[in-house]
Design a protein around this motif. Structure first.
Motif, PDB file in Angstrom:
ATOM      1  N   ILE A  19       0.841  -1.196   0.000  1.00  0.00           N
ATOM      2  CA  ILE A  19       0.000   0.000   0.000  1.00  0.00           C
ATOM      3  C   ILE A  19       0.878   1.248   0.000  1.00  0.00           C
ATOM      4  N   ARG A  20       1.887   1.236   0.879  1.00  0.00           N
ATOM      5  CA  ARG A  20       2.784   2.385   0.984  1.00  0.00           C
ATOM      6  C   ARG A  20       3.526   2.637  -0.336  1.00  0.00           C
ATOM      7  N   ASN A  21       3.986   1.564  -0.995  1.00  0.00           N
ATOM      8  CA  ASN A  21       4.699   1.716  -2.265  1.00  0.00           C
ATOM      9  C   ASN A  21       3.788   2.292  -3.349  1.00  0.00           C
ATOM     10  N   SER A  22       2.540   1.817  -3.398  1.00  0.00           N
ATOM     11  CA  SER A  22       1.590   2.313  -4.402  1.00  0.00           C
ATOM     12  C   SER A  22       1.255   3.781  -4.154  1.00  0.00           C
ATOM     13  N   VAL A  23       1.053   4.129  -2.886  1.00  0.00           N
ATOM     14  CA  VAL A  23       0.740   5.517  -2.535  1.00  0.00           C
ATOM     15  C   VAL A  23       1.910   6.431  -2.892  1.00  0.00           C
ATOM     16  N   SER A  24       3.124   6.017  -2.553  1.00  0.00           N
ATOM     17  CA  SER A  24       4.310   6.822  -2.854  1.00  0.00           C
ATOM     18  C   SER A  24       4.475   7.027  -4.356  1.00  0.00           C
ATOM     19  N   ALA A  25       4.248   5.968  -5.131  1.00  0.00           N
ATOM     20  CA  ALA A  25       4.377   6.069  -6.590  1.00  0.00           C
ATOM     21  C   ALA A  25       3.325   7.017  -7.162  1.00  0.00           C
TER      22      ALA A  25
ATOM     23  N   ARG B  46      -8.146   5.267  -9.635  1.00  0.00           N
ATOM     24  CA  ARG B  46      -8.963   5.978 -10.614  1.00  0.00           C
ATOM     25  C   ARG B  46      -8.694   7.470 -10.421  1.00  0.00           C
ATOM     26  N   HIS B  47      -8.191   8.094 -11.485  1.00  0.00           N
ATOM     27  CA  HIS B  47      -7.801   9.508 -11.387  1.00  0.00           C
ATOM     28  C   HIS B  47      -8.086  10.185 -12.725  1.00  0.00           C
ATOM     29  N   SER B  48      -8.830  11.286 -12.675  1.00  0.00           N
ATOM     30  CA  SER B  48      -9.179  12.049 -13.881  1.00  0.00           C
ATOM     31  C   SER B  48      -9.837  11.162 -14.935  1.00  0.00           C
ATOM     32  N   GLY B  49     -10.693  10.267 -14.497  1.00  0.00           N
ATOM     33  CA  GLY B  49     -11.440   9.432 -15.417  1.00  0.00           C
ATOM     34  C   GLY B  49     -10.711   8.209 -15.922  1.00  0.00           C
ATOM     35  N   ALA B  50      -9.474   7.987 -15.473  1.00  0.00           N
ATOM     36  CA  ALA B  50      -8.696   6.845 -15.952  1.00  0.00           C
ATOM     37  C   ALA B  50      -8.259   5.982 -14.780  1.00  0.00           C
ATOM     38  N   LEU B  51      -8.006   4.706 -15.071  1.00  0.00           N
ATOM     39  CA  LEU B  51      -7.487   3.782 -14.072  1.00  0.00           C
ATOM     40  C   LEU B  51      -5.985   3.676 -14.301  1.00  0.00           C
ATOM     41  N   VAL B  52      -5.200   4.104 -13.295  1.00  0.00           N
ATOM     42  CA  VAL B  52      -3.753   4.250 -13.448  1.00  0.00           C
ATOM     43  C   VAL B  52      -3.011   3.324 -12.496  1.00  0.00           C
ATOM     44  N   ASP B  53      -2.001   2.633 -13.032  1.00  0.00           N
ATOM     45  CA  ASP B  53      -1.067   1.890 -12.189  1.00  0.00           C
ATOM     46  C   ASP B  53       0.147   2.782 -11.993  1.00  0.00           C
ATOM     47  N   PRO B  54       0.305   3.405 -10.810  1.00  0.00           N
ATOM     48  CA  PRO B  54       1.375   4.392 -10.630  1.00  0.00           C
ATOM     49  C   PRO B  54       2.777   3.793 -10.672  1.00  0.00           C
ATOM     50  N   GLN B  55       2.899   2.503 -10.392  1.00  0.00           N
ATOM     51  CA  GLN B  55       4.230   1.902 -10.366  1.00  0.00           C
ATOM     52  C   GLN B  55       4.748   1.561 -11.757  1.00  0.00           C
ATOM     53  N   THR B  56       3.833   1.333 -12.711  1.00  0.00           N
ATOM     54  CA  THR B  56       4.250   1.062 -14.095  1.00  0.00           C
ATOM     55  C   THR B  56       4.014   2.263 -15.006  1.00  0.00           C
ATOM     56  N   HIS B  57       3.332   3.303 -14.475  1.00  0.00           N
ATOM     57  CA  HIS B  57       2.989   4.508 -15.237  1.00  0.00           C
ATOM     58  C   HIS B  57       2.107   4.164 -16.434  1.00  0.00           C
ATOM     59  N   GLN B  58       1.269   3.135 -16.297  1.00  0.00           N
ATOM     60  CA  GLN B  58       0.417   2.711 -17.392  1.00  0.00           C
ATOM     61  C   GLN B  58      -1.052   2.835 -17.013  1.00  0.00           C
TER      62      GLN B  58
ATOM     63  N   THR C  16      -0.335  14.264  -6.087  1.00  0.00           N
ATOM     64  CA  THR C  16      -1.351  14.346  -5.038  1.00  0.00           C
ATOM     65  C   THR C  16      -0.709  14.140  -3.669  1.00  0.00           C
ATOM     66  N   LEU C  17      -1.182  14.875  -2.684  1.00  0.00           N
ATOM     67  CA  LEU C  17      -0.618  14.774  -1.345  1.00  0.00           C
ATOM     68  C   LEU C  17      -1.016  13.464  -0.689  1.00  0.00           C
ATOM     69  N   ASN C  18      -2.299  13.097  -0.813  1.00  0.00           N
ATOM     70  CA  ASN C  18      -2.800  11.861  -0.216  1.00  0.00           C
ATOM     71  C   ASN C  18      -3.678  11.130  -1.222  1.00  0.00           C
ATOM     72  N   PRO C  19      -3.096  10.239  -2.028  1.00  0.00           N
ATOM     73  CA  PRO C  19      -3.872   9.542  -3.061  1.00  0.00           C
ATOM     74  C   PRO C  19      -5.044   8.737  -2.519  1.00  0.00           C
ATOM     75  N   LEU C  20      -4.970   8.261  -1.277  1.00  0.00           N
ATOM     76  CA  LEU C  20      -6.074   7.492  -0.715  1.00  0.00           C
ATOM     77  C   LEU C  20      -7.319   8.351  -0.548  1.00  0.00           C
ATOM     78  N   ARG C  21      -7.120   9.680  -0.439  1.00  0.00           N
ATOM     79  CA  ARG C  21      -8.252  10.591  -0.314  1.00  0.00           C
ATOM     80  C   ARG C  21      -8.578  11.269  -1.641  1.00  0.00           C
ATOM     81  N   GLU C  22      -7.528  11.655  -2.379  1.00  0.00           N
ATOM     82  CA  GLU C  22      -7.724  12.493  -3.557  1.00  0.00           C
ATOM     83  C   GLU C  22      -7.969  11.696  -4.831  1.00  0.00           C
TER      84      GLU C  22
END
Length: 317
Positions: free
Chosen positions: A74-80, A106-118, A87-93
């Motif tokens: 969870i921490r790694n995904s949030v940091s990425a 889900r961010h700006s209408g898209a589903l994003v994997d922050p660790q792969t940037h895909q 975003t300051l707190n992805p779990l909220r924003e």
């Protein structure tokens, strides 16, 4: 836990409502040690008091952990996600979504994997929605969000009503309303079960607790409460299974160790009880319950030593 909750002032005109960590634990029906563990993992900040936003953050975190995602992942995904979109707190924003062993957002209408940037295609959701309905996903999502917000507001009102003996019946009605509009709201089912338990309506309380374990099989408190009502109904073997499940989910759940030790003693399984008396003392070493647990452990140890000596004496004779 303290019973003087700041939540008594909780309403739309009270933005300064503050909670202690014990308050958060009681409202969300979480062991306080679980919150402390998340704080040590960096998933929740440490403070003298907490806000309604912190309450919502913890509820979301509980739901994520129920999907068996480790605090580290969870921490790694949030940091990425923080690095990717700022975003300051992805779990909220953003809207976190469990996917395998980590989170996507889900961010700006898209589903994003922050660790792969895909970007990620939501196969599960797409498979459930007929193709002609795909265009209506956004309104549907907004409707679901409104229902969830309404359910949460009703839930908090019910918690407030539960504080006063004269309004407990109203609290039960509010919990039932939450379950009507959001049937899988496990916390409401548990709280309603507790009201029924205190009213000695044990059969219906069991139904509410058991239902909570079905809709959220990773909710340790649901299994703990189920164990308590099964114990009250004198169904000890089933109670033991429920306590064991609570401990498997939250190994540091001291109260579950204590009640499991009691149940084993009542079954005459003192050696098994010893393990859980000792575990309770390690987890909660101060107070009258710890004193009782130590006393029981010493008695069992003394009895077991005497039993061994007697058996040896018989063999020698």
């Amino acid at each position: 836990m303290p019973e003087t909750l700041a939540i008594a002032a909780l309403n739309a005109s009270s933005p300064v409502t503050r909670f202690t960590r014990q308050d958060l634990a009681r409202i969300l029906r979480l062991p306080a040690r679980q919150i402390a563990s998340w704080q040590r993992s960096g998933l929740m900040h440490v403070a003298e008091s907490y806000t309604f936003e912190d309450l919502s953050h913890l509820r979301r975190l509980r739901e994520i952990c129920a999907a068996r995602i480790s605090p580290r992942n969870i921490r790694n995904s949030v940091s990425a996600m923080q690095k990717l979109v700022g975003t300051l707190n992805p779990l909220r924003e953003a809207s976190p979504v469990p996917r395998g062993s980590r989170l996507v957002f889900r961010h700006s209408g898209a589903l994003v994997d922050p660790q792969t940037h895909q970007l990620v295609f939501d196969f599960e959701l797409a498979g459930k929605i007929p193709s002609q309905m795909v265009a209506t996903r956004k309104p549907d999502a907004e409707h679901v969000s409104r229902i969830a917000q309404q359910a949460q507001e009703l839930f908090l009102k019910a918690v407030q009503k539960e504080e006063e003996p004269t309004t407990v019946t109203e609290a039960a009605g509010l919990y039932r309303e939450v379950l009507r509009i959001q049937p899988k709201h496990a916390a409401s089912s548990i709280n309603l079960g507790t009201i029924l338990y205190n009213q000695r309506e044990f059969e219906e309380a069991e139904q509410r607790y058991r239902y909570a374990t079905e809709v959220d099989p990773f909710y340790a408190l649901a299994f703990f409460d189920l164990g308590n009502v099964l114990d009250e109904l004198q169904r000890l073997p089933e109670a033991i299974v429920a306590y064991q499940r609570a401990i498997a989910l939250v190994p540091e759940y001291a109260d579950a160790h204590y009640n499991l030790a009691l149940a084993y003693e009542r079954q005459g399984q003192r050696r098994k009880a010893l393990k859980y008396w000792q575990a309770y003392v390690r987890l909660d070493p101060v107070g009258p319950w710890a004193t009782h647990a130590r006393t029981q452990a010493r008695r069992i140890l003394a009895t077991e030593k005497l039993s061994i000596v007697c058996r040896r004496g018989q063999k020698a004779g």
